[in-house]
Design a protein around this motif. Structure first.
Motif, PDB file in Angstrom:
ATOM      1  N   HIS A 109      53.563  10.428  -8.503  1.00  0.00           N
ATOM      2  CA  HIS A 109      52.636   8.872  -7.649  1.00  0.00           C
ATOM      3  C   HIS A 109      52.005   8.616  -6.548  1.00  0.00           C
ATOM      4  CE1 HIS A 109      53.140   4.270  -8.012  1.00  0.00           C
ATOM      5  NE2 HIS A 109      53.201   4.434  -9.640  1.00  0.00           N
ATOM      6  N   ASN A 110      51.165   7.396  -6.423  1.00  0.00           N
ATOM      7  CA  ASN A 110      50.392   7.153  -5.666  1.00  0.00           C
ATOM      8  C   ASN A 110      51.474   6.575  -4.619  1.00  0.00           C
ATOM      9  OD1 ASN A 110      50.237   4.619  -7.170  1.00  0.00           O
ATOM     10  ND2 ASN A 110      48.869   4.492  -6.220  1.00  0.00           N
ATOM     11  N   SER A 111      52.449   6.050  -4.953  1.00  0.00           N
ATOM     12  CA  SER A 111      53.451   5.626  -4.121  1.00  0.00           C
ATOM     13  C   SER A 111      54.502   6.197  -4.079  1.00  0.00           C
ATOM     14  CB  SER A 111      53.817   4.475  -4.630  1.00  0.00           C
ATOM     15  OG  SER A 111      55.325   5.321  -5.787  1.00  0.00           O
ATOM     16  N   ASN A 112      54.237   8.114  -4.152  1.00  0.00           N
ATOM     17  CA  ASN A 112      54.958   8.900  -3.453  1.00  0.00           C
ATOM     18  C   ASN A 112      56.235   9.294  -4.190  1.00  0.00           C
ATOM     19  OD1 ASN A 112      52.864   9.081  -0.823  1.00  0.00           O
ATOM     20  ND2 ASN A 112      54.001   8.406  -0.147  1.00  0.00           N
ATOM     21  N   ALA A 113      55.960   8.348  -5.279  1.00  0.00           N
ATOM     22  CA  ALA A 113      57.764   9.178  -6.203  1.00  0.00           C
ATOM     23  C   ALA A 113      56.455  10.186  -6.693  1.00  0.00           C
ATOM     24  CB  ALA A 113      57.970   8.082  -7.119  1.00  0.00           C
ATOM     25  N   TRP A 114      57.503  10.975  -7.443  1.00  0.00           N
ATOM     26  CA  TRP A 114      57.284  12.118  -8.011  1.00  0.00           C
ATOM     27  C   TRP A 114      59.241  12.663  -8.697  1.00  0.00           C
ATOM     28  CZ3 TRP A 114      60.783  16.133  -7.195  1.00  0.00           C
ATOM     29  CH2 TRP A 114      60.822  16.273  -5.778  1.00  0.00           C
ATOM     30  N   VAL A 115      58.121  13.252  -9.908  1.00  0.00           N
ATOM     31  CA  VAL A 115      58.652  14.565 -10.994  1.00  0.00           C
ATOM     32  C   VAL A 115      58.729  16.066 -11.382  1.00  0.00           C
ATOM     33  CG1 VAL A 115      60.317  12.088 -12.330  1.00  0.00           C
ATOM     34  CG2 VAL A 115      58.528  13.287 -12.824  1.00  0.00           C
ATOM     35  N   SER A 116      59.328  16.609 -11.327  1.00  0.00           N
ATOM     36  CA  SER A 116      58.674  17.802 -11.263  1.00  0.00           C
ATOM     37  C   SER A 116      58.930  18.910 -12.409  1.00  0.00           C
ATOM     38  CB  SER A 116      58.998  18.888  -9.989  1.00  0.00           C
ATOM     39  OG  SER A 116      60.568  18.813  -9.910  1.00  0.00           O
ATOM     40  N   THR A 117      58.857  19.944 -13.156  1.00  0.00           N
ATOM     41  CA  THR A 117      59.651  20.946 -13.632  1.00  0.00           C
ATOM     42  C   THR A 117      59.298  22.642 -13.234  1.00  0.00           C
ATOM     43  OG1 THR A 117      59.716  21.461 -15.924  1.00  0.00           O
ATOM     44  CG2 THR A 117      57.562  20.815 -15.299  1.00  0.00           C
ATOM     45  N   ALA A 118      59.894  23.002 -13.123  1.00  0.00           N
ATOM     46  CA  ALA A 118      60.408  24.610 -12.639  1.00  0.00           C
ATOM     47  C   ALA A 118      59.410  25.044 -14.088  1.00  0.00           C
ATOM     48  CB  ALA A 118      61.706  24.922 -12.642  1.00  0.00           C
ATOM     49  N   ALA A 119      58.682  26.818 -13.934  1.00  0.00           N
ATOM     50  CA  ALA A 119      57.949  26.974 -14.501  1.00  0.00           C
ATOM     51  C   ALA A 119      57.801  28.890 -13.892  1.00  0.00           C
ATOM     52  CB  ALA A 119      56.405  26.866 -15.512  1.00  0.00           C
ATOM     53  N   THR A 120      57.973  29.625 -15.462  1.00  0.00           N
ATOM     54  CA  THR A 120      57.957  31.087 -14.882  1.00  0.00           C
ATOM     55  C   THR A 120      56.634  31.545 -15.084  1.00  0.00           C
ATOM     56  OG1 THR A 120      60.771  31.425 -14.412  1.00  0.00           O
ATOM     57  CG2 THR A 120      58.753  33.119 -14.598  1.00  0.00           C
ATOM     58  N   VAL A 121      56.077  32.313 -14.162  1.00  0.00           N
ATOM     59  CA  VAL A 121      54.610  32.653 -14.739  1.00  0.00           C
ATOM     60  C   VAL A 121      54.752  33.982 -14.939  1.00  0.00           C
ATOM     61  CG1 VAL A 121      51.813  32.816 -14.269  1.00  0.00           C
ATOM     62  CG2 VAL A 121      53.680  30.205 -14.074  1.00  0.00           C
ATOM     63  N   GLY A 122      54.158  34.751 -15.849  1.00  0.00           N
ATOM     64  CA  GLY A 122      53.916  36.496 -15.813  1.00  0.00           C
ATOM     65  C   GLY A 122      52.264  36.693 -15.513  1.00  0.00           C
ATOM     66  N   ASN A 123      51.998  37.576 -15.525  1.00  0.00           N
ATOM     67  CA  ASN A 123      51.004  38.375 -15.624  1.00  0.00           C
ATOM     68  C   ASN A 123      50.014  38.501 -16.814  1.00  0.00           C
ATOM     69  OD1 ASN A 123      50.271  40.022 -12.905  1.00  0.00           O
ATOM     70  ND2 ASN A 123      51.658  40.791 -13.843  1.00  0.00           N
ATOM     71  N   GLY A 124      49.404  37.128 -16.589  1.00  0.00           N
ATOM     72  CA  GLY A 124      48.226  37.086 -18.100  1.00  0.00           C
ATOM     73  C   GLY A 124      47.352  37.314 -18.298  1.00  0.00           C
ATOM     74  N   VAL A 125      46.573  37.684 -19.717  1.00  0.00           N
ATOM     75  CA  VAL A 125      45.915  38.665 -20.617  1.00  0.00           C
ATOM     76  C   VAL A 125      44.668  37.366 -21.167  1.00  0.00           C
ATOM     77  CG1 VAL A 125      44.453  39.606 -21.533  1.00  0.00           C
ATOM     78  CG2 VAL A 125      46.467  40.527 -20.129  1.00  0.00           C
ATOM     79  N   ASN A 126      43.922  36.701 -20.900  1.00  0.00           N
ATOM     80  CA  ASN A 126      43.530  35.546 -21.310  1.00  0.00           C
ATOM     81  C   ASN A 126      41.985  35.806 -22.168  1.00  0.00           C
ATOM     82  OD1 ASN A 126      41.659  33.115 -22.287  1.00  0.00           O
ATOM     83  ND2 ASN A 126      42.227  32.008 -19.950  1.00  0.00           N
ATOM     84  N   LEU A 127      42.736  35.698 -23.800  1.00  0.00           N
ATOM     85  CA  LEU A 127      41.994  35.810 -24.805  1.00  0.00           C
ATOM     86  C   LEU A 127      40.733  34.963 -25.166  1.00  0.00           C
ATOM     87  CD1 LEU A 127      44.623  37.756 -26.448  1.00  0.00           C
ATOM     88  CD2 LEU A 127      42.921  38.733 -24.814  1.00  0.00           C
ATOM     89  N   GLY A 128      40.759  34.466 -24.473  1.00  0.00           N
ATOM     90  CA  GLY A 128      40.183  33.113 -25.246  1.00  0.00           C
ATOM     91  C   GLY A 128      40.700  31.695 -25.769  1.00  0.00           C
ATOM     92  N   PHE A 129      41.693  32.367 -26.835  1.00  0.00           N
ATOM     93  CA  PHE A 129      41.593  31.403 -27.818  1.00  0.00           C
ATOM     94  C   PHE A 129      43.554  31.544 -28.075  1.00  0.00           C
ATOM     95  CE2 PHE A 129      41.955  35.463 -29.515  1.00  0.00           C
ATOM     96  CZ  PHE A 129      43.004  35.923 -30.314  1.00  0.00           C
ATOM     97  N   ALA A 130      43.809  32.923 -26.905  1.00  0.00           N
ATOM     98  CA  ALA A 130      45.408  32.526 -26.308  1.00  0.00           C
ATOM     99  C   ALA A 130      45.920  33.327 -25.785  1.00  0.00           C
ATOM    100  CB  ALA A 130      46.040  33.558 -27.847  1.00  0.00           C
ATOM    101  N   CYS A 131      46.442  33.244 -24.799  1.00  0.00           N
ATOM    102  CA  CYS A 131      47.536  34.083 -23.736  1.00  0.00           C
ATOM    103  C   CYS A 131      48.308  35.206 -23.801  1.00  0.00           C
ATOM    104  CB  CYS A 131      47.598  33.186 -23.078  1.00  0.00           C
ATOM    105  SG  CYS A 131      48.169  33.887 -20.833  1.00  0.00           S
ATOM    106  N   VAL A 132      48.437  36.434 -23.559  1.00  0.00           N
ATOM    107  CA  VAL A 132      48.982  37.174 -24.086  1.00  0.00           C
ATOM    108  C   VAL A 132      50.124  37.777 -22.729  1.00  0.00           C
ATOM    109  CG1 VAL A 132      49.860  39.752 -24.128  1.00  0.00           C
ATOM    110  CG2 VAL A 132      47.239  38.870 -25.312  1.00  0.00           C
ATOM    111  N   VAL A 133      50.933  37.681 -22.318  1.00  0.00           N
ATOM    112  CA  VAL A 133      52.051  37.010 -20.853  1.00  0.00           C
ATOM    113  C   VAL A 133      52.566  38.703 -20.675  1.00  0.00           C
ATOM    114  CG1 VAL A 133      53.311  36.160 -19.233  1.00  0.00           C
ATOM    115  CG2 VAL A 133      51.793  34.766 -21.337  1.00  0.00           C
ATOM    116  N   LEU A 134      52.470  39.574 -19.296  1.00  0.00           N
ATOM    117  CA  LEU A 134      53.077  41.075 -19.908  1.00  0.00           C
ATOM    118  C   LEU A 134      53.821  40.673 -18.540  1.00  0.00           C
ATOM    119  CD1 LEU A 134      49.543  42.926 -19.277  1.00  0.00           C
ATOM    120  CD2 LEU A 134      50.250  42.921 -21.412  1.00  0.00           C
ATOM    121  N   PRO A 135      55.099  41.583 -19.026  1.00  0.00           N
ATOM    122  CA  PRO A 135      56.042  41.498 -17.821  1.00  0.00           C
ATOM    123  C   PRO A 135      55.351  42.004 -16.696  1.00  0.00           C
ATOM    124  CG  PRO A 135      56.196  43.065 -19.763  1.00  0.00           C
ATOM    125  CD  PRO A 135      54.958  42.749 -19.480  1.00  0.00           C
TER     126      PRO A 135
END
Length: 135
Positions: A109-135
Motif C-alpha cells: 500500500h502507498n502508506s508502506n503497509a503490506w502483505v505477502s505470500t510465498a510461492a515456489t517456482v520451477g522451470n517453466g515451459v510456456n506453451l502459450g495456453f498453459a505452462c508445463v513446470v519441470l522439476p
C-alpha cells in the motif's frame, strides 16, 4: 483538593470533554492492503504450480481508491508500478517469475503497509495456453 460537589462535577465534565476531543482528533487508522493471492492458472507439473517465464494473476484486496503496488524481486508485473484500487476492492496484475526457487510476492500500500505470500517456482515451459513446470 476540591471544595464542593460543584467543583468535582465541573472538573469531571472538563476531563470528559477533553477526553472526547482527544478521541475525535485522533488520526484514522491507516489504510492497508488486507490480502494477496496468486492464481496458478493452467500450469501442470509434479514439482510446483508456478513456472518461470509463465504468467499468473496476482490479486490484492484493499479499500477502493487506495493505491497498491506488487513487488517480487525475482519476477515482473504487468502493469508495473502503482495501481488504483477500483470500486470492487480488488486489484490485479500479471506476474511472471523469472528464476526458479522460492519467491515472496508482496502487495504494498502507498502508506508502506503490506502483505505477502510465498510461492515456489520451477522451470517453466510456456506453451502459450498453459505452462508445463519441470522439476
Amino acid at each position: 483538593m476540591f471544595r464542593s460537589k460543584k467543583s468535582v462535577a465541573a472538573a469531571l465534565t472538563s476531563f470528559s470533554a477533553m477526553s472526547a476531543a482527544v478521541v475525535l482528533a485522533a488520526p484514522a487508522a491507516p489504510a492497508a492492503v488486507t490480502a494477496i493471492g496468486l492464481a496458478p492458472g493452467m500450469s501442470f507439473g509434479t514439482s510446483t504450480a508456478y513456472g518461470t517465464n509463465c504468467t499468473y494473476i496476482a490479486t490484492a484486496t484493499a479499500t477502493p481508491g487506495d493505491v497498491i503496488g506488487f513487488v517480487d524481486p525475482l519476477g515482473t508485473f504487468d502493469p508495473a508500478g502503482w495501481i488504483t484500487v477500483p470500486s470492487s476492492g480488488t486489484v490485479t496484475a500479471r506476474w511472471t517469475p523469472l528464476v526458479p526457487g522460492n519467491h515472496t510476492v508482496y502487495a504494498v500500500h502507498n502508506s508502506n503497509a503490506w502483505v505477502s505470500t510465498a510461492a515456489t517456482v520451477g522451470n517453466g515451459v510456456n506453451l502459450g495456453f498453459a505452462c508445463v513446470v519441470l522439476p
